[in-house]
Design a protein around this motif. Structure first.
Motif, mmCIF file in Angstrom:
data_model
loop_
_atom_site.group_PDB
_atom_site.id
_atom_site.type_symbol
_atom_site.label_atom_id
_atom_site.label_comp_id
_atom_site.label_asym_id
_atom_site.label_seq_id
_atom_site.Cartn_x
_atom_site.Cartn_y
_atom_site.Cartn_z
ATOM 1 N N GLU A 50 0.828 -1.204 0.000
ATOM 2 C CA GLU A 50 0.000 0.000 0.000
ATOM 3 C C GLU A 50 0.866 1.259 0.000
ATOM 4 O O GLU A 50 1.888 1.340 0.677
ATOM 5 C CB GLU A 50 -0.940 0.024 1.200
ATOM 6 N N SER A 51 0.420 2.233 -0.779
ATOM 7 C CA SER A 51 1.088 3.537 -0.858
ATOM 8 C C SER A 51 0.292 4.550 -0.051
ATOM 9 O O SER A 51 -0.890 4.770 -0.323
ATOM 10 C CB SER A 51 1.183 3.989 -2.318
ATOM 11 N N ILE A 52 0.944 5.152 0.959
ATOM 12 C CA ILE A 52 0.283 6.154 1.796
ATOM 13 C C ILE A 52 1.158 7.396 1.838
ATOM 14 O O ILE A 52 2.031 7.548 2.700
ATOM 15 C CB ILE A 52 0.026 5.622 3.220
ATOM 16 N N ILE A 53 0.964 8.278 0.867
ATOM 17 C CA ILE A 53 1.731 9.525 0.787
ATOM 18 C C ILE A 53 0.752 10.683 0.910
ATOM 19 O O ILE A 53 0.030 10.996 -0.041
ATOM 20 C CB ILE A 53 2.503 9.637 -0.543
ATOM 21 N N PRO A 54 0.647 11.331 2.067
ATOM 22 C CA PRO A 54 -0.294 12.438 2.238
ATOM 23 C C PRO A 54 -0.041 13.550 1.216
ATOM 24 O O PRO A 54 1.110 13.897 0.922
ATOM 25 C CB PRO A 54 -0.029 12.918 3.659
ATOM 26 N N SER A 55 -1.110 14.092 0.646
ATOM 27 C CA SER A 55 -0.972 15.208 -0.290
ATOM 28 C C SER A 55 -0.521 16.448 0.479
ATOM 29 O O SER A 55 -1.167 16.836 1.456
ATOM 30 C CB SER A 55 -2.301 15.492 -0.986
ATOM 31 N N ASN A 85 -8.883 13.487 4.464
ATOM 32 C CA ASN A 85 -7.461 13.366 4.133
ATOM 33 C C ASN A 85 -7.307 12.819 2.719
ATOM 34 O O ASN A 85 -8.006 11.873 2.333
ATOM 35 C CB ASN A 85 -6.762 12.435 5.125
ATOM 36 N N TYR A 86 -6.381 13.394 1.966
ATOM 37 C CA TYR A 86 -6.119 12.941 0.604
ATOM 38 C C TYR A 86 -4.665 12.519 0.474
ATOM 39 O O TYR A 86 -3.792 13.003 1.189
ATOM 40 C CB TYR A 86 -6.474 14.028 -0.414
ATOM 41 N N PHE A 87 -4.438 11.607 -0.498
ATOM 42 C CA PHE A 87 -3.126 11.009 -0.657
ATOM 43 C C PHE A 87 -2.693 11.080 -2.116
ATOM 44 O O PHE A 87 -3.498 10.880 -3.023
ATOM 45 C CB PHE A 87 -3.153 9.559 -0.168
ATOM 46 N N THR A 88 -1.424 11.342 -2.315
ATOM 47 C CA THR A 88 -0.868 11.459 -3.663
ATOM 48 C C THR A 88 -0.754 10.075 -4.303
ATOM 49 O O THR A 88 -0.288 9.119 -3.675
ATOM 50 C CB THR A 88 0.511 12.122 -3.618
ATOM 51 N N ARG A 89 -1.187 9.999 -5.555
ATOM 52 C CA ARG A 89 -1.124 8.746 -6.301
ATOM 53 C C ARG A 89 -0.187 8.896 -7.489
ATOM 54 O O ARG A 89 -0.056 9.973 -8.058
ATOM 55 C CB ARG A 89 -2.520 8.336 -6.778
ATOM 56 N N LYS A 90 0.460 7.794 -7.859
ATOM 57 C CA LYS A 90 1.470 7.833 -8.908
ATOM 58 C C LYS A 90 1.074 6.949 -10.092
ATOM 59 O O LYS A 90 0.371 5.945 -9.933
ATOM 60 C CB LYS A 90 2.815 7.369 -8.354
ATOM 61 N N ALA A 91 1.565 7.301 -11.260
ATOM 62 C CA ALA A 91 1.343 6.489 -12.456
ATOM 63 C C ALA A 91 1.909 5.095 -12.238
ATOM 64 O O ALA A 91 2.985 4.925 -11.650
ATOM 65 C CB ALA A 91 1.998 7.135 -13.661
#
Length: 392
Positions: free
Chosen positions: A215-220, A253-259
């Motif tokens: 899981e990717s959890i990178i806060p925006s 809360n929002y999280f940054t998503r990557k290609a």
């Protein structure tokens, strides 16, 4: 101004009779070979007798078959509007959501069929509907519809040209359906190990998804309502989401998503709401209702996507969803699901075969869309006389 030799005629004047089906409930008989047909049974390629299509008694058939004959077009007029097909002497009783048009022998039947399917008449029918909950097309509207009518030899030539296009479209539809079915069979065989690709013989292992995903959890750092993404149903991919009115003051809360990340919707993953983020949406964001995952080095992203794309897997996902109101599939449960997995090299080989199958399907879908659009443009020209045909 009408083309030379053409006339504008009322559809009612070109028919011996226009009438709808019966307004009473027939006597059903499951042992009969007579189908009770409503508007939804009328398809472009003919009558479609669904599994739940009811059958009526022979007695009612004799009573209600009315004047349906060999020069007849069937049309849906209630709920589903404007679908048409030729009547081919099927043993049917029509319900009130279907009607029949007995075309005069002096008029080309196929020309009228194409005219009824033209965008001009279809739009006219839609503009004249009555009713609020269920929309209806009246017989009066149908009878008063205007048809541009060339001389009979030109009718026949136009009908022949458009029918040639119909055959090309029908042929492409069949190729597409076959390719889709073949891909489905390939997925079932290759993704379960029932069929192995040349050169691969090792045993597969039952592994949890967390073997392949993290899981990717990178806060925006600065949540932006203009950079939100969502996942469409039915494996239709990831797309930018429209801005909602309250999002600028949203405390979520929002999280940054990557290609390249795997993404799914917690409420609808069992309906095919998952995908891989495309490059164009790199750096966009979602809430934790749409979690994202990085692929680990031992996973082929395309293979895992195809693995999860099977219907039986969707059913499994649904059984794992929890909650009292709207059920959801949480990340921990998802990652603990097991799958039967080959080594990475075989994953890649399987994905390559299925990707090729997808490319063939995409090419056929493109051909089909082009043929339909070109036929539509040709209909607009031929059925209005803007483009004339040479009659032998």
């Amino acid at each position: 101004m009408l083309p030379e030799g053409w006339k504008e005629e009322r559809l009612g004047d070109l028919c011996e009779k226009i009438s709808d089906g019966i307004h009473t409930t027939p006597n059903y008989d499951e042992n009969s070979d007579v189908f009770f047909v409503n508007g939804n049974n009328i398809q472009t390629d003919g009558l479609n007798f669904f599994e739940n299509t009811k059958k009526v008694s022979q007695r009612d058939y004799e009573k209600y078959k009315k004047d349906i004959g060999s020069n007849t077009i069937l049309m849906s007029i209630n709920g589903t509007i404007g679908n048409t097909c030729l009547y081919n002497n099927e043993r049917v009783v029509l319900g009130k959501s279907a009607c029949y048009l007995n075309i005069k022998k002096s008029i080309d039947l196929i020309f009228i069929l194409h005219s009824l399917r033209s965008s001009h008449l279809q739009n006219y029918f839609l503009s004249e509907l009555t009713g609020t909950t269920i929309r209806n097309l009246s017989l009066k509207t149908i009878k008063s519809s205007n048809i541009l009518l060339p001389p009979l030899p030109e009718q026949k030539k136009i009908a022949a040209i458009l029918s040639t296009w119909d055959r090309a479209i029908e042929g492409t539809e069949k190729l597409l359906a076959n390719s889709q079915q073949q891909k489905k069979a390939l997925m079932q065989q290759l993704l379960t190990g029932k069929k192995r690709l040349p050169g691969f013989t090792g045993e597969w292992k039952s592994l949890k998804l967390k073997t392949f995903l993290q899981e990717s959890i990178i806060p925006s750092p600065q949540p932006d309502p203009k950079k939100r993404i969502t996942v469409r149903l039915s494996l239709n991919g990831v797309e930018k989401r429209e801005v909602r009115g309250t999002e600028s003051i949203d405390a979520t809360n929002y999280f940054t998503r990557k290609a390249g990340q795997f993404i799914y919707g917690k409420q609808n993953i069992h309906k095919g709401a998952f995908g891989i983020i495309p490059k164009i949406l790199d750096g966009f964001e979602t809430s934790q209702d749409i979690p994202c995952f990085d692929f680990l080095p031992n996973a082929c992203s395309a293979w895992l996507f195809y693995y999860l794309a099977r219907e039986n897997i969707h059913n499994t996902l649904e059984t794992k969803m929890t909650g009292t109101g709207s059920k959801r599939l949480n990340q921990k449960t998802f990652l603990n699901l097991t799958c039967l997995a080959p080594p990475l090299s075989e994953q890649k080989a399987i994905a390559a075969v299925l990707t090729t199958a997808d490319e063939e399907i995409t090419a056929l879908e493109s051909d089909l869309a082009r043929l339909r659009q070109e036929k539509k443009a040709l209909m607009q020209q031929l059925l209005t006389g803007k483009r004339r045909v040479t009659v032998d």
